[in-house]
Write a protein that holds these residues in place. Structure first.
Motif, PDB file in Angstrom:
ATOM      1  N   HIS A  41       0.847  -1.190   0.000  1.00 14.76           N
ATOM      2  CA  HIS A  41       0.000   0.000   0.000  1.00 14.76           C
ATOM      3  C   HIS A  41       0.882   1.240   0.000  1.00 14.76           C
ATOM      4  O   HIS A  41       2.055   1.185   0.333  1.00 14.76           O
ATOM      5  N   CYS A  45      -1.076   7.604   1.568  1.00 12.03           N
ATOM      6  CA  CYS A  45      -2.541   7.648   1.566  1.00 12.03           C
ATOM      7  C   CYS A  45      -3.167   6.308   1.952  1.00 12.03           C
ATOM      8  O   CYS A  45      -4.397   6.200   2.021  1.00 12.03           O
ATOM      9  N   SER A  47      -3.637   3.728   0.318  1.00  8.02           N
ATOM     10  CA  SER A  47      -4.365   3.035  -0.746  1.00  8.02           C
ATOM     11  C   SER A  47      -3.616   1.763  -1.148  1.00  8.02           C
ATOM     12  O   SER A  47      -2.389   1.759  -1.262  1.00  8.02           O
ATOM     13  N   ASP A  69      -3.112   6.911  -6.653  1.00  7.94           N
ATOM     14  CA  ASP A  69      -4.233   7.585  -5.994  1.00  7.94           C
ATOM     15  C   ASP A  69      -3.889   8.999  -5.538  1.00  7.94           C
ATOM     16  O   ASP A  69      -4.582   9.956  -5.881  1.00  7.94           O
TER      17      ASP A  69
END
Length: 262
Positions: A41, A45, A47, A69
């Motif tokens: 990830h 952020c 994500s 992202d």
């Protein structure tokens, strides 16, 4: 020829995959994080990294070095670690060929990259990587000797491990780090397996490389005499210099000692 090409291709692909995992190890181990959860990830952020973006080197190129992202830049070190691991795996494959020793030295190559970069980042050689590597080295190399009915390489490796441990333990009283002391026997075992020439060259090369880099940093005023410089990367670089060059260097030195015939 075909078998050699196949070995290089397999080593390169394996190196890319292992390099991708090493990026996780290098980032998470110093922070005490799990290597399994959560999955890959973005650290900014949170994500999740999409599967197509997890392809070694190509994923970074596809993303143009930014998170899909939040668009935060992704360090170029990630693809460099992946490509560098692949290149080192191919070199190890060229050195050992299709041999039973090959997995052991591929493992050492992976560990060397992880430890070197962690030491550069946080000036620490984590026990979580170094100590289990002892068991892996024994598990991968001792059966090779047993199958051949010759334990001389194992005995030489154990003696070299003890010798380097004692040597580094003694100089630790003058500032050598505890992690370096723990790493020394592991390198001693691997180098001792190859021969005493590899042990001598590997140990000497580590100090030579460390001294040369330190001198350059001092000359460029990027460090002072009081600066702490991680020594693990130079130990590991010296060890691999010995892995690749101990035999040709030994032959060259032997030829110097042989009187020319008329």
């Amino acid at each position: 020829m075909t078998e050699t090409v196949l070995l290089f291709c397999l080593a390169g692909v394996l190196g890319l995959a292992v390099g991708s995992f090493l990026n996780v190890v290098i980032y998470r181990v110093p922070r005490g994080e799990s290597l399994v959860r959560p999955g890959s990830h973005c650290p900014h952020c949170d994500s999740a990294v999409r599967p197509r973006h997890n392809v070694p080197v190509l994923g970074w190129l596809l993303l143009r070095g930014r998170c899909a992202d939040c668009r935060t830049p992704i360090s170029v070190r990630y693809p460099l670690v992946e490509a560098g691991t692949a290149a080192l795996f191919v070199a190890v494959g060229a050195r050992f060929g299709w041999s039973w020793e090959l997995p052991a030295y591929l493992y050492l190559a992976a560990v060397a990259i992880a430890l070197a970069l962690i030491d550069l980042d946080v000036m620490r050689l984590p026990d979580k990587i170094v100590l289990p590597s002892y068991a892996v080295a024994v598990a991968l190399l001792v059966p090779v000797s047993l199958a051949a009915g010759d334990l001389s390489a194992v005995i030489r490796g154990l003696v070299a491990a003890v010798a380097l441990y004692v040597f580094y333990l003694v100089i630790s009283f003058w500032g050598m780090g505890g992690g370096d002391v723990k790493l020394a026997p592991l390198l001693g075992f691997y180098l001792g397996w190859l021969g005493w020439g590899a042990v001598a060259i590997g140990a000497f090369a580590g100090f030579l490389l460390g001294g040369l880099v330190g001198a350059v940093l001092l000359a460029l005023k990027l460090a002072s005499r009081k600066s702490k410089i991680p020594f693990g990367p130079y130990m590991l670089a010296g060890a691999f210099l010995a892995v690749f060059a101990a035999t040709p260097l030994g032959d060259w030195y032997s030829n110097l000692l042989v009187a020319p015939t008329l």
